[in-house]
Design a protein around this motif. Structure first.
Motif, PDB file in Angstrom:
ATOM      1  N   VAL A 125       0.840  -1.201   0.000  1.00 12.00           N
ATOM      2  CA  VAL A 125       0.000   0.000   0.000  1.00 12.00           C
ATOM      3  C   VAL A 125       0.874   1.251   0.000  1.00 12.00           C
ATOM      4  CG1 VAL A 125      -1.678   1.350   1.311  1.00 12.00           C
ATOM      5  CG2 VAL A 125      -1.978  -1.124   1.078  1.00 12.00           C
ATOM      6  N   CYS A 126       1.916   1.240   0.810  1.00 11.78           N
ATOM      7  CA  CYS A 126       2.811   2.402   0.881  1.00 11.78           C
ATOM      8  C   CYS A 126       3.455   2.684  -0.472  1.00 11.78           C
ATOM      9  CB  CYS A 126       3.877   2.170   1.953  1.00 11.78           C
ATOM     10  SG  CYS A 126       4.827   3.644   2.366  1.00 11.78           S
ATOM     11  N   GLN A 127       3.824   1.635  -1.192  1.00 13.49           N
ATOM     12  CA  GLN A 127       4.385   1.808  -2.528  1.00 13.49           C
ATOM     13  C   GLN A 127       3.388   2.505  -3.460  1.00 13.49           C
ATOM     14  OE1 GLN A 127       7.715   1.279  -2.240  1.00 13.49           O
ATOM     15  NE2 GLN A 127       7.888  -0.338  -3.767  1.00 13.49           N
ATOM     16  N   GLY A 128       2.122   2.091  -3.358  1.00 10.93           N
ATOM     17  CA  GLY A 128       1.089   2.717  -4.178  1.00 10.93           C
ATOM     18  C   GLY A 128       0.850   4.163  -3.806  1.00 10.93           C
ATOM     19  N   LEU A 129       0.840   4.449  -2.518  1.00 11.77           N
ATOM     20  CA  LEU A 129       0.646   5.830  -2.062  1.00 11.77           C
ATOM     21  C   LEU A 129       1.809   6.712  -2.483  1.00 11.77           C
ATOM     22  CD1 LEU A 129      -0.721   5.145   1.544  1.00 11.77           C
ATOM     23  CD2 LEU A 129      -2.047   5.862  -0.456  1.00 11.77           C
ATOM     24  N   ASP A 130       3.013   6.177  -2.412  1.00 10.88           N
ATOM     25  CA  ASP A 130       4.184   6.947  -2.847  1.00 10.88           C
ATOM     26  C   ASP A 130       4.093   7.284  -4.334  1.00 10.88           C
ATOM     27  OD1 ASP A 130       5.257   6.947  -0.322  1.00 10.88           O
ATOM     28  OD2 ASP A 130       6.729   5.358  -0.717  1.00 10.88           O
ATOM     29  N   ALA A 131       3.611   6.324  -5.130  1.00 10.19           N
ATOM     30  CA  ALA A 131       3.450   6.575  -6.566  1.00 10.19           C
ATOM     31  C   ALA A 131       2.456   7.701  -6.806  1.00 10.19           C
ATOM     32  CB  ALA A 131       2.991   5.298  -7.282  1.00 10.19           C
ATOM     33  N   LEU A 132       1.373   7.725  -6.037  1.00 14.30           N
ATOM     34  CA  LEU A 132       0.405   8.809  -6.160  1.00 14.30           C
ATOM     35  C   LEU A 132       1.017  10.141  -5.754  1.00 14.30           C
ATOM     36  CD1 LEU A 132      -2.894   7.218  -4.774  1.00 14.30           C
ATOM     37  CD2 LEU A 132      -2.508   8.067  -7.098  1.00 14.30           C
ATOM     38  N   ALA A 133       1.772  10.143  -4.664  1.00 12.53           N
ATOM     39  CA  ALA A 133       2.389  11.385  -4.202  1.00 12.53           C
ATOM     40  C   ALA A 133       3.319  11.969  -5.256  1.00 12.53           C
ATOM     41  CB  ALA A 133       3.149  11.123  -2.906  1.00 12.53           C
ATOM     42  N   GLN A 134       4.014  11.107  -5.967  1.00 16.94           N
ATOM     43  CA  GLN A 134       4.982  11.553  -6.960  1.00 16.94           C
ATOM     44  C   GLN A 134       4.333  11.948  -8.285  1.00 16.94           C
ATOM     45  OE1 GLN A 134       7.627   8.199  -7.189  1.00 16.94           O
ATOM     46  NE2 GLN A 134       8.224   8.373  -5.036  1.00 16.94           N
ATOM     47  N   GLN A 135       3.280  11.203  -8.677  1.00 20.42           N
ATOM     48  CA  GLN A 135       2.739  11.370 -10.021  1.00 20.42           C
ATOM     49  C   GLN A 135       1.356  12.012 -10.072  1.00 20.42           C
ATOM     50  OE1 GLN A 135       3.421   7.944 -12.685  1.00 20.42           O
ATOM     51  NE2 GLN A 135       4.529   6.975 -10.995  1.00 20.42           N
ATOM     52  N   ALA A 136       0.691  12.136  -8.934  1.00 22.73           N
ATOM     53  CA  ALA A 136      -0.635  12.766  -8.901  1.00 22.73           C
ATOM     54  C   ALA A 136      -0.679  13.733  -7.723  1.00 22.73           C
ATOM     55  CB  ALA A 136      -1.729  11.706  -8.783  1.00 22.73           C
ATOM     56  N   PRO A 137       0.073  14.835  -7.788  1.00 23.00           N
ATOM     57  CA  PRO A 137       0.207  15.739  -6.641  1.00 23.00           C
ATOM     58  C   PRO A 137      -1.102  16.388  -6.191  1.00 23.00           C
ATOM     59  CG  PRO A 137       1.152  16.712  -8.623  1.00 23.00           C
ATOM     60  CD  PRO A 137       0.875  15.284  -8.951  1.00 23.00           C
ATOM     61  N   GLY A 138      -2.134  16.376  -7.032  1.00 20.79           N
ATOM     62  CA  GLY A 138      -3.396  16.980  -6.633  1.00 20.79           C
ATOM     63  C   GLY A 138      -4.344  16.036  -5.924  1.00 20.79           C
ATOM     64  N   CYS A 139      -3.897  14.820  -5.657  1.00 23.10           N
ATOM     65  CA  CYS A 139      -4.782  13.825  -5.043  1.00 23.10           C
ATOM     66  C   CYS A 139      -5.173  14.249  -3.624  1.00 23.10           C
ATOM     67  CB  CYS A 139      -4.072  12.477  -5.010  1.00 23.10           C
ATOM     68  SG  CYS A 139      -5.063  11.157  -4.287  1.00 23.10           S
ATOM     69  N   ARG A 140      -6.465  14.239  -3.344  1.00 21.25           N
ATOM     70  CA  ARG A 140      -6.956  14.595  -2.010  1.00 21.25           C
ATOM     71  C   ARG A 140      -7.582  13.417  -1.284  1.00 21.25           C
ATOM     72  NH1 ARG A 140     -10.963  19.284  -1.683  1.00 21.25           N
ATOM     73  NH2 ARG A 140     -10.628  18.815   0.525  1.00 21.25           N
TER      74      ARG A 140
ATOM     75  N   TRP B 252     -18.307  -5.931  13.690  1.00 20.09           N
ATOM     76  CA  TRP B 252     -18.492  -5.708  12.254  1.00 20.09           C
ATOM     77  C   TRP B 252     -17.347  -6.378  11.505  1.00 20.09           C
ATOM     78  CZ3 TRP B 252     -21.918  -1.880   9.785  1.00 20.09           C
ATOM     79  CH2 TRP B 252     -22.878  -1.370  10.666  1.00 20.09           C
ATOM     80  N   ALA B 253     -17.652  -6.964  10.363  1.00 20.52           N
ATOM     81  CA  ALA B 253     -16.634  -7.522   9.482  1.00 20.52           C
ATOM     82  C   ALA B 253     -16.164  -6.425   8.536  1.00 20.52           C
ATOM     83  CB  ALA B 253     -17.198  -8.707   8.693  1.00 20.52           C
ATOM     84  N   ILE B 254     -14.869  -6.151   8.567  1.00 21.46           N
ATOM     85  CA  ILE B 254     -14.309  -5.035   7.798  1.00 21.46           C
ATOM     86  C   ILE B 254     -13.950  -5.483   6.386  1.00 21.46           C
ATOM     87  CG2 ILE B 254     -12.504  -3.298   7.718  1.00 21.46           C
ATOM     88  CD1 ILE B 254     -14.587  -2.987   9.980  1.00 21.46           C
ATOM     89  N   GLN B 255     -14.256  -4.633   5.411  1.00 22.16           N
ATOM     90  CA  GLN B 255     -13.993  -4.909   4.009  1.00 22.16           C
ATOM     91  C   GLN B 255     -13.126  -3.788   3.425  1.00 22.16           C
ATOM     92  OE1 GLN B 255     -17.981  -5.046   2.346  1.00 22.16           O
ATOM     93  NE2 GLN B 255     -18.392  -7.083   3.180  1.00 22.16           N
ATOM     94  N   THR B 256     -12.951  -3.851   2.135  1.00 21.59           N
ATOM     95  CA  THR B 256     -12.437  -2.706   1.385  1.00 21.59           C
ATOM     96  C   THR B 256     -13.475  -2.387   0.311  1.00 21.59           C
ATOM     97  OG1 THR B 256     -11.189  -3.998  -0.258  1.00 21.59           O
ATOM     98  CG2 THR B 256     -10.049  -3.410   1.775  1.00 21.59           C
ATOM     99  N   PRO B 257     -13.517  -1.134  -0.173  1.00 22.35           N
ATOM    100  CA  PRO B 257     -12.492  -0.104  -0.016  1.00 22.35           C
ATOM    101  C   PRO B 257     -12.497   0.537   1.369  1.00 22.35           C
ATOM    102  CG  PRO B 257     -14.360   0.800  -1.210  1.00 22.35           C
ATOM    103  CD  PRO B 257     -14.631  -0.664  -1.038  1.00 22.35           C
ATOM    104  N   GLN B 258     -11.283   0.968   1.746  1.00 25.51           N
ATOM    105  CA  GLN B 258     -11.111   1.864   2.873  1.00 25.51           C
ATOM    106  C   GLN B 258     -10.699   3.204   2.263  1.00 25.51           C
ATOM    107  OE1 GLN B 258      -8.605   0.037   5.883  1.00 25.51           O
ATOM    108  NE2 GLN B 258     -10.039  -1.666   6.106  1.00 25.51           N
ATOM    109  N   VAL B 259     -11.347   4.258   2.708  1.00 24.97           N
ATOM    110  CA  VAL B 259     -11.226   5.555   2.029  1.00 24.97           C
ATOM    111  C   VAL B 259     -10.683   6.595   3.006  1.00 24.97           C
ATOM    112  CG1 VAL B 259     -12.391   7.202   0.529  1.00 24.97           C
ATOM    113  CG2 VAL B 259     -13.288   4.867   0.729  1.00 24.97           C
ATOM    114  N   PHE B 260      -9.701   7.359   2.533  1.00 24.12           N
ATOM    115  CA  PHE B 260      -8.999   8.270   3.436  1.00 24.12           C
ATOM    116  C   PHE B 260      -8.676   9.607   2.760  1.00 24.12           C
ATOM    117  CE2 PHE B 260      -7.623   3.893   4.242  1.00 24.12           C
ATOM    118  CZ  PHE B 260      -7.957   3.743   5.576  1.00 24.12           C
ATOM    119  N   SER B 261      -8.475  10.610   3.603  1.00 21.14           N
ATOM    120  CA  SER B 261      -7.751  11.795   3.162  1.00 21.14           C
ATOM    121  C   SER B 261      -6.373  11.320   2.729  1.00 21.14           C
ATOM    122  CB  SER B 261      -7.629  12.798   4.313  1.00 21.14           C
ATOM    123  OG  SER B 261      -6.472  13.585   4.187  1.00 21.14           O
ATOM    124  N   PHE B 262      -5.961  11.679   1.518  1.00 19.25           N
ATOM    125  CA  PHE B 262      -4.668  11.194   1.040  1.00 19.25           C
ATOM    126  C   PHE B 262      -3.533  11.661   1.941  1.00 19.25           C
ATOM    127  CE2 PHE B 262      -0.721  11.696  -1.297  1.00 19.25           C
ATOM    128  CZ  PHE B 262      -0.516  10.389  -1.722  1.00 19.25           C
TER     129      PHE B 262
END
Length: 232
Positions: free
Chosen positions: A92-107, A165-175
């Motif tokens: 997940v961290c690898q994916g978030l890092d890719a967003l930080a680098q390539q999609a700077p407007g992600c909220r 509660w049984a937890i699923q995905t998606p889990q949604v966050f402030s980027f």
């Protein structure tokens, strides 16, 4: 929901698991009614007006194959296909890092297991709305069964089912929030989901309705159930 949400929303699809309980089969590359699981999952986010950008995190040995699939399918929202890490949270961290680098407007970012191909547009909408209100929100369903806590083969307690509660995905966050938390020392300890990291950081996490059909394909039996769902 604001019409501009899709301009700042992304998804990290986690597809880097080892399929250890699938008797040697890769669940994400196994056909479900003629279409592989990974493709069915990506389809949902590709077609959603709430999502602008998709990052797929996969096994290093599947990078070329996944890139070829994205090209073949002509998915227009794929920003990157990146290799995963040793643990799910590392991937997940690898994916978030890719967003930080390539999609700077992600909220806003959804984090979703690729092995859940039955996620629906309605779940995505509920998730984003909940995250906008609380900064962190997870799909979940009330537990139907009585749950026992067991040690050494003996029942030691019975939790109140109404609070489980049984937890699923998606889990949604402030980027900004989830990316920051993934880089804190607390993220070095194992966590089975991203909400756990947010909880460790002392931040509240809201729950929004998932679906009992939003299953995670983990075992051979899950594949049979998934085929049955697709056949109606």
């Amino acid at each position: 929901m604001s019409s501009s949400i899709h301009e700042t929303s992304a998804v990290v699809i986690v597809a880097a698991g080892s399929s250890r309980r699938m008797q040697g089969r890769d669940k994400l590359w196994t056909p479900l009614a003629g279409r592989i699981t990974l493709a069915r999952t990506i389809d949902v986010f590709e077609s959603s007006p709430l999502v602008k950008t998709i990052v797929v995190v996969t096994n290093a040995e599947r990078i070329a194959e996944t890139q070829a699939l994205c090209s073949q399918e002509r998915w227009s929202k794929i920003l990157a296909v990146v290799p995963g890490g040793a643990r799910r949270q590392d991937s997940v961290c690898q994916g978030l890092d890719a967003l930080a680098q390539q999609a700077p407007g992600c909220r806003w970012v959804m984090i979703h297991d690729a092995a859940r191909p039955f996620v629906t547009p309605e779940i995505l909408e509920r998730g984003l709305a909940s995250a906008q209100a609380s900064l962190a929100a997870v799909a979940a369903v009330p537990v139907k069964d009585t749950i026992k806590v067991v040690q050494a083969g003996q029942i030691i307690s019975t939790p109140d089912r109404s609070q489980l509660w049984a937890i699923q995905t998606p889990q949604v966050f402030s980027f900004e929030l989830i990316h920051q938390v993934h880089h804190l020392p607390l993220a070095q300890e194992d966590a089975t989901d991203d909400a756990t990291l947010i909880e460790r950081a002392g931040q509240p996490v809201a729950v929004f309705p998932g679906s009992y059909t939003n299953i995670k394909i983990t075992t051979q039996e899950d594949l049979f159930f998934a085929e049955a769902l697709l056949k109606g």
